[in-house]
Scaffold this active site. Structure first.
Site, PDB file in Angstrom:
ATOM      1  N   LYS A   1     -17.450  -9.613 -18.115  1.00  0.00           N
ATOM      2  CA  LYS A   1     -16.110 -10.104 -18.441  1.00  0.00           C
ATOM      3  C   LYS A   1     -15.601  -9.451 -19.720  1.00  0.00           C
ATOM      4  O   LYS A   1     -16.366  -8.914 -20.523  1.00  0.00           O
ATOM      5  CB  LYS A   1     -16.127 -11.625 -18.626  1.00  0.00           C
ATOM      6  CG  LYS A   1     -16.985 -12.090 -19.828  1.00  0.00           C
ATOM      7  CD  LYS A   1     -16.230 -12.146 -21.101  1.00  0.00           C
ATOM      8  CE  LYS A   1     -16.912 -12.310 -22.401  1.00  0.00           C
ATOM      9  NZ  LYS A   1     -18.081 -11.770 -22.883  1.00  0.00           N
TER      10      LYS A   1
ATOM     11  N   ALA B   1     -23.276  -6.090 -25.520  1.00  0.00           N
ATOM     12  CA  ALA B   1     -22.091  -5.423 -26.057  1.00  0.00           C
ATOM     13  C   ALA B   1     -20.856  -6.310 -25.998  1.00  0.00           C
ATOM     14  O   ALA B   1     -19.744  -5.847 -26.218  1.00  0.00           O
ATOM     15  CB  ALA B   1     -21.848  -4.120 -25.290  1.00  0.00           C
ATOM     16  N   GLY B   2     -21.029  -7.587 -25.664  1.00  0.00           N
ATOM     17  CA  GLY B   2     -19.881  -8.485 -25.629  1.00  0.00           C
ATOM     18  C   GLY B   2     -19.164  -8.495 -24.292  1.00  0.00           C
ATOM     19  O   GLY B   2     -18.086  -9.065 -24.158  1.00  0.00           O
ATOM     20  N   LEU B   3     -19.751  -7.878 -23.290  1.00  0.00           N
ATOM     21  CA  LEU B   3     -19.085  -7.822 -21.981  1.00  0.00           C
ATOM     22  C   LEU B   3     -19.690  -8.815 -20.989  1.00  0.00           C
ATOM     23  O   LEU B   3     -19.501  -8.686 -19.782  1.00  0.00           O
ATOM     24  CB  LEU B   3     -19.151  -6.401 -21.410  1.00  0.00           C
ATOM     25  CG  LEU B   3     -18.446  -5.338 -22.248  1.00  0.00           C
ATOM     26  CD1 LEU B   3     -18.534  -3.972 -21.586  1.00  0.00           C
ATOM     27  CD2 LEU B   3     -16.971  -5.711 -22.464  1.00  0.00           C
ATOM     28  N   GLY B   4     -20.423  -9.777 -21.497  1.00  0.00           N
ATOM     29  CA  GLY B   4     -20.924 -10.835 -20.609  1.00  0.00           C
ATOM     30  C   GLY B   4     -22.117 -10.414 -19.769  1.00  0.00           C
ATOM     31  O   GLY B   4     -22.322 -10.933 -18.677  1.00  0.00           O
TER      32      GLY B   4
ATOM     33  N   ASP C   1     -18.010 -17.258 -20.283  1.00  0.00           N
ATOM     34  CA  ASP C   1     -18.602 -16.048 -19.703  1.00  0.00           C
ATOM     35  C   ASP C   1     -19.155 -16.314 -18.302  1.00  0.00           C
ATOM     36  O   ASP C   1     -18.891 -15.565 -17.358  1.00  0.00           O
ATOM     37  CB  ASP C   1     -19.747 -15.520 -20.584  1.00  0.00           C
ATOM     38  CG  ASP C   1     -19.257 -14.967 -21.906  1.00  0.00           C
ATOM     39  OD1 ASP C   1     -18.086 -15.200 -22.254  1.00  0.00           O
ATOM     40  OD2 ASP C   1     -20.051 -14.302 -22.604  1.00  0.00           O
TER      41      ASP C   1
HETATM   42  C1  MEV Z   1     -18.964 -14.538 -26.174  1.00  0.00           C
HETATM   43  O1  MEV Z   1     -18.722 -13.663 -25.094  1.00  0.00           O
HETATM   44  C2  MEV Z   1     -17.732 -15.282 -26.500  1.00  0.00           C
HETATM   45  C3  MEV Z   1     -17.846 -16.272 -27.635  1.00  0.00           C
HETATM   46  O2  MEV Z   1     -16.581 -16.941 -27.690  1.00  0.00           O
HETATM   47  C4  MEV Z   1     -18.944 -17.263 -27.409  1.00  0.00           C
HETATM   48  C5  MEV Z   1     -18.679 -18.189 -26.231  1.00  0.00           C
HETATM   49  O3  MEV Z   1     -17.546 -18.397 -25.844  1.00  0.00           O
HETATM   50  O4  MEV Z   1     -19.671 -18.716 -25.740  1.00  0.00           O
HETATM   51  C6  MEV Z   1     -18.071 -15.595 -28.969  1.00  0.00           C
END
Ligand code: MEV
Length: 419
Positions: free
Chosen positions: A21, A152-155, A233
Site C-alpha cells: 500500500k 520501506a513503508g509500502l506495507g 495497512d
Molecule cells: C505505517 O505504514 C503507517 C503508520 O501510520 C502506522 C500505522 O498506521 O499503523 C506510521
C-alpha cells in the site's frame, strides 16, 4: 477404498497474494484517530501453502536472505498459547497484554535468523499456534515471495501478514471458499452447449465474511510485528482499491470507506534505502503527543482536514483532472510539512523532495508510511513527459535512490487454488 478427488485437502496447495500500500495522506495521525487515505500498489506479496504428511512446519522466506526454517510441531510452545489464550481462538480476545506476552516469549528460533525474518517467523508461528491450538495441528509448508521492497513503508509486512493469515485459515478450515465451477466441460457432455470450453485457473471471488476474518487475524500479526498499528495497512492489503480508514476507539465514525470513483493516478515511489523501525517511529510520535499535546493535537486536526479534502477531491466527479492533480499536489506538500513537524522525516527523504521538486520537474512529494527513511511518494501528472521521468529517475539513482512507477488502487487479497 474411497476414491480421492483432486482437491481433497491432502492434495491442495493454496496460492495467496496481497498488495502493498501507499498511504497518500494521514500516516502516523491515523494511529491517533485521524482518517488516512491509502491505496493498494501493484507490488505484491505471494505465498504458497501446502499440507505436509509429517509432523513438521516450515517457513521459507525467499526475500529475506532466502531464509528457511523447519520446526517440529511437538517442539512448539503450545502451552504458552493456552496460557494466554484460554479456550479462545478469536482475534478479538487479543489485547495488548497478550501481544506483549507474544513479543517477549522465547521461541525456538534460530540465532542466525536475520532480524526481519525473525519478526515474520514469529508472527507466522504464533498465528499458527493460535489458529491450530485445541484443534488438529496440520503440518504445512509456507513459501513466501514478495515484489515489495521490505521495510520501506509500502506495507510489505501487512501484505505478508494477510498472506500468512489467509493460508493458515484456509488450511485449518477456519474459512472456506465457494466451490469452483466445473474444471473443463467436454464438448457433447450433458449440459454443454456444444461449442464452449470453459477452463479456469481456480480464481474465486472472496466472500465478505472471509475477507473480514482474514483482516482480523492479519491485524494480530501486525500487532506482533509493529506494536501499535492502526490497521490501515492490513485493510488495504485485504480489500485493495483506495480507502479512507479511521481507527475505532476515538469517539467518531470509524472503519473503512472505499473511495468511490477513485481515479487512476500515477505515483513514483522512491525508496531512500534507509532502514527504519515503524514501531519506534510510532512510539516517538506518541511520546511527542504526551510532551506537547497542544502542538501535536493541532497538527493532527490539520491532517484530518487534509485527508477530508483529499477524499472529497478524489471522489468528486465534477472536478477536472487538472484541478484534482493540483489540489492533491498542494495537499501532499502540506501533509509532508506536518510529518516533518512530527519528527518522522529524514535527510534522505528531504533530499528526494529536493530532486523531485526541482526545475523542470516541480513535482510534489511526501514521505509515505512510517518515515524515518523508507519511501517517499511523488505524484506524477498525466502530461509529465517520459523523457523528464527518465531523467528524474536517473538523477535519483545517482543519489542511490531506487524508484518504482506504480499505478494505485488495484485488487486486494487474491486466493488461487490450482484444483
Ligand atoms: C505505517 O505504514 C503507517 C503508520 O501510520 C502506522 C500505522 O498506521 O499503523 C506510521
Amino acid at each position: 477404498e474411497p476414491r480421492r478427488e483432486i482437491g481433497d485437502r491432502e492434495d491442495r496447495e493454496w496460492f495467496v497474494s496481497a498488495p502493498g500500500k501507499v498511504i497518500l495522506f494521514g500516516e502516523h495521525a491515523v494511529v491517533h484517530g485521524v482518517t488516512a487515505i491509502a491505496a493498494s500498489v501493484d507490488l505484491r506479496c505471494y505465498g504458497v501453502a501446502s499440507p505436509r504428511h509429517d509432523n513438521k512446519l516450515s517457513l521459507h522466506l525467499m526475500d529475506i536472505g532466502n531464509y528457511y526454517k523447519e520446526w517440529d510441531l511437538d517442539d512448539l510452545p503450545w502451552d504458552a498459547v493456552s496460557l494466554v489464550l484460554p479456550g479462545k481462538q478469536h482475534p478479538e480476545v487479543l489485547d495488548q497484554k497478550l501481544v506483549d506476552a507474544i513479543n517477549t516469549r522465547a521461541l525456538p528460533l534460530a540465532d542466525e535468523m536475520p532480524p526481519k525474518a525473525h519478526g515474520a517467523a514469529q508472527a507466522f508461528l504464533y498465528l499458527y499456534m493460535m489458529l491450530a491450538h485445541g484443534d488438529e495441528r496440520p503440518a504445512l509448508n509456507f513459501v513466501v515471495r514478495s515484489t515489495l521492497p521490505i521495510g520501506a513503508g509500502l506495507g510489505s509486512s501487512a501484505s505478508y501478514s494477510v498472506c500468512v493469515a489467509t493460508a493458515l485459515l484456509l488450511l485449518n478450515h477456519r474459512i472456506t471458499m465457494p466451490p469452483l465451477p466445473p474444471r473443463t466441460r467436454q464438448p457433447g457432455a450433458p449440459g454443454d452447449p456444444g461449442h464452449l470450453h470453459v477452463s479456469h485457473h481456480g480464481r474465486r471471488a472472496i466472500p465478505p465474511a472471509t475477507a473480514e476474518e482474514v483482516n482480523r487475524w492479519a491485524f494480530v500479526a501486525e500487532k506482533v510485528l509493529h506494536g501499535n498499528p492502526s490497521g490501515v495497512d492490513n485493510s488495504v492489503a485485504v480489500y485493495g482499491g483506495a480507502l479512507a480508514y479511521t481507527r475505532p476507539g476515538f469517539g467518531k465514525k470509524s472503519g473503512m470507506d472505499p473511495i468511490q470513483g477513485f481515479k487512476s493516478l500515477r505515483f513514483l515511489l522512491v525508496d531512500s534505502g534507509v532502514p527504519r523501525n515503524t514501531k519506534q517511529l510510532v512510539a516517538g510520535v506518541a511520546a511527542k503527543k504526551l510532551e506537547q499535546p497542544e502542538i501535536v493535537n493541532k497538527i493532527l486536526d490539520d491532517i484530518q482536514t487534509i485527508s477530508d479534502e483529499a477524499r472529497r477531491a478524489l471522489a468528486d466527479p465534477e472536478l477536472s483532472r487538472g484541478s484534482l492533480l493540483s489540489a492533491l499536489s498542494a495537499l501532499i506538500d502540506e501533509n509532508h510539512a506536518h510529518l516533518v513537524s512530527l519528527g518522522v522525516s529524514h535527510e534522505s527523504l528531504e533530499s528526494i523532495r529536493t530532486s523531485t521538486g526541482a526545475e523542470p520537474y516541480r513535482l510534489s512529494t511526501k514521505l509515505t508510511g512510517a518515515g524515518g527513511g523508507g519511501c517517499a511518494v511523488t505524484l506524477v501528472p498525466d502530461d509529465f513527459h517520459d523523457s523528464h521521468l527518465q531523467a528524474l529517475v536517473s538523477a535519483l539513482e545517482a543519489k542511490k535512490f531506487q524508484s518504482y512507477l506504480t499505478a494505485v488502487g488495484g485488487s486486494g487479497l487474491g486466493i488461487l487454488s490450482p484444483y
